[in-house]
Design a protein around this motif. Structure first.
Motif, mmCIF file in Angstrom:
data_model
loop_
_atom_site.group_PDB
_atom_site.id
_atom_site.type_symbol
_atom_site.label_atom_id
_atom_site.label_comp_id
_atom_site.label_asym_id
_atom_site.label_seq_id
_atom_site.Cartn_x
_atom_site.Cartn_y
_atom_site.Cartn_z
ATOM 1 N N PRO A 24 0.841 -1.371 -0.102
ATOM 2 C CA PRO A 24 0.063 0.071 -0.092
ATOM 3 C C PRO A 24 0.656 1.367 -0.069
ATOM 4 O O PRO A 24 0.284 2.437 -0.225
ATOM 5 N N THR A 25 2.165 1.303 0.433
ATOM 6 C CA THR A 25 2.888 2.321 0.478
ATOM 7 C C THR A 25 4.230 1.895 -0.128
ATOM 8 O O THR A 25 4.681 0.695 -0.292
ATOM 9 N N ASN B 213 9.449 -2.853 1.093
ATOM 10 C CA ASN B 213 10.688 -3.654 1.854
ATOM 11 C C ASN B 213 10.173 -4.665 2.630
ATOM 12 O O ASN B 213 9.622 -4.176 3.785
ATOM 13 N N TYR B 214 10.034 -6.069 2.334
ATOM 14 C CA TYR B 214 9.295 -6.900 3.270
ATOM 15 C C TYR B 214 10.117 -7.352 4.443
ATOM 16 O O TYR B 214 9.366 -7.724 5.362
ATOM 17 N N LEU C 261 0.234 -8.928 3.345
ATOM 18 C CA LEU C 261 0.980 -9.898 2.658
ATOM 19 C C LEU C 261 1.403 -11.036 3.879
ATOM 20 O O LEU C 261 1.938 -12.005 3.466
ATOM 21 N N GLN C 262 1.549 -10.441 5.047
ATOM 22 C CA GLN C 262 1.972 -11.251 6.263
ATOM 23 C C GLN C 262 0.933 -12.591 6.222
ATOM 24 O O GLN C 262 0.964 -13.580 6.500
ATOM 25 N N THR C 263 -0.380 -11.996 6.119
ATOM 26 C CA THR C 263 -1.326 -12.943 6.056
ATOM 27 C C THR C 263 -1.330 -14.105 4.869
ATOM 28 O O THR C 263 -1.636 -15.093 5.181
ATOM 29 N N VAL D 232 6.320 -7.906 -9.295
ATOM 30 C CA VAL D 232 6.476 -9.468 -9.511
ATOM 31 C C VAL D 232 7.852 -9.993 -8.975
ATOM 32 O O VAL D 232 7.970 -10.917 -8.511
ATOM 33 N N GLY D 233 8.742 -9.081 -9.206
ATOM 34 C CA GLY D 233 10.351 -9.556 -9.086
ATOM 35 C C GLY D 233 10.481 -9.791 -7.652
ATOM 36 O O GLY D 233 10.977 -10.565 -7.041
ATOM 37 N N ARG D 234 9.766 -8.588 -6.729
ATOM 38 C CA ARG D 234 10.055 -8.592 -5.237
ATOM 39 C C ARG D 234 9.062 -9.883 -4.749
ATOM 40 O O ARG D 234 9.664 -10.560 -3.831
ATOM 41 N N ILE D 235 7.960 -9.962 -5.353
ATOM 42 C CA ILE D 235 7.113 -11.332 -4.885
ATOM 43 C C ILE D 235 7.867 -12.339 -5.041
ATOM 44 O O ILE D 235 8.020 -13.296 -4.284
ATOM 45 N N ALA D 236 8.254 -12.635 -6.166
ATOM 46 C CA ALA D 236 9.029 -13.780 -6.747
ATOM 47 C C ALA D 236 10.239 -14.242 -5.645
ATOM 48 O O ALA D 236 10.321 -15.332 -5.412
ATOM 49 N N ARG D 237 11.050 -13.121 -5.598
ATOM 50 C CA ARG D 237 12.216 -13.426 -4.739
ATOM 51 C C ARG D 237 11.904 -13.718 -3.314
ATOM 52 O O ARG D 237 12.522 -14.527 -2.631
ATOM 53 N N HIS D 238 10.912 -13.142 -2.931
ATOM 54 C CA HIS D 238 10.380 -13.286 -1.398
ATOM 55 C C HIS D 238 9.716 -14.806 -1.182
ATOM 56 O O HIS D 238 9.795 -15.574 -0.191
ATOM 57 N N PHE D 239 8.896 -15.222 -2.296
ATOM 58 C CA PHE D 239 8.395 -16.560 -2.306
ATOM 59 C C PHE D 239 8.877 -17.731 -3.062
ATOM 60 O O PHE D 239 8.452 -18.701 -3.341
#
Length: 204
Positions: A24-25, A30-31, A39-41, A87-94
């Motif tokens: 949202p911000t 920065n996860y 995103l935690q959920t 999507v790069g951030r999401i992919a790296r995290h997951f």
């Protein structure tokens, strides 16, 4: 996941990930330090699926105000380059926990991406988004990943995405023709998607 129909006949759980809720911000990108509660959920749900032997697919939609071309959050067109970064951030995290990604939803309808058009969808969402996820999953330690484009709606009463000459089922056909005409896109994705509904989108 403990129900027999799930344990015996299903391998994937699908989660719709709203970008405007996930990030949202700008700080929430920065996860490690500012991961959103949303995103935690999602992450808790992903880990619960993995613990039960289920693979996970994410479906992307929406855009936060800070990343949108209009400055408004919701079902809006992102600024150029922003979707691939997201999507790069999401992919790296997951990576290693999420096994498939659907890059958008019902992209033949203007209402699902206000301000968007077919060329933007193909180039910025599908090609750039798929390329970024593949880069992340190909980096060592490499992991397999399945990528698909977007479901389509044959809704006759919904406005067609800019760049399509028809709406409803004819617009869906036209959109598929545009997708398969892109050699680059077909080399990046594993499949196309289709929503099964009547021409009035379930209302007649």
């Amino acid at each position: 996941a403990a129900r027999p129909v799930i344990t015996a006949d299903s391998s994937y759980a699908q989660f719709w990930v709203a970008w405007n809720a996930a990030e949202p911000t700008v700080a929430a990108t920065n996860y490690a330090t500012h991961q959103s509660a949303y995103l935690q959920t999602i992450e808790q749900a992903v880990d619960a699926c993995r613990a039960r032997g289920l693979k996970v697919e994410f479906v992307f939609f929406g855009c936060p105000a800070w990343a949108s071309a209009s400055g408004v959050g919701g079902l809006e067109r992102p600024k150029d380059g922003q979707f691939a970064e997201y999507v790069g951030r999401i992919a790296r995290h997951f990576k290693g926990r999420v096994h498939a990604y659907q890059l958008s939803h019902e992209v033949n309808l203007q209402g699902l991406m206000k301000g968007g058009d077919v060329d933007f969808l193909i180039n910025e969402i599908f090609i750039a988004g798929a390329r970024r996820i593949r880069q992340v999953y190909a980096a060592e330690p490499a992991c397999p990943v399945l990528l698909s484009t977007s479901g389509m709606s044959p809704c006759e009463n919904c406005g067609a995405m800019a760049g399509l000459s028809a709406k409803g089922g004819r617009g869906v056909n036209e959109m598929y023709d545009r997708l398969v005409a892109s050699t680059e896109l077909m080399q990046l994705v594993d499949g196309l998607n289709l929503n099964v509904s009547d021409q009035n989108d379930g209302y007649g």
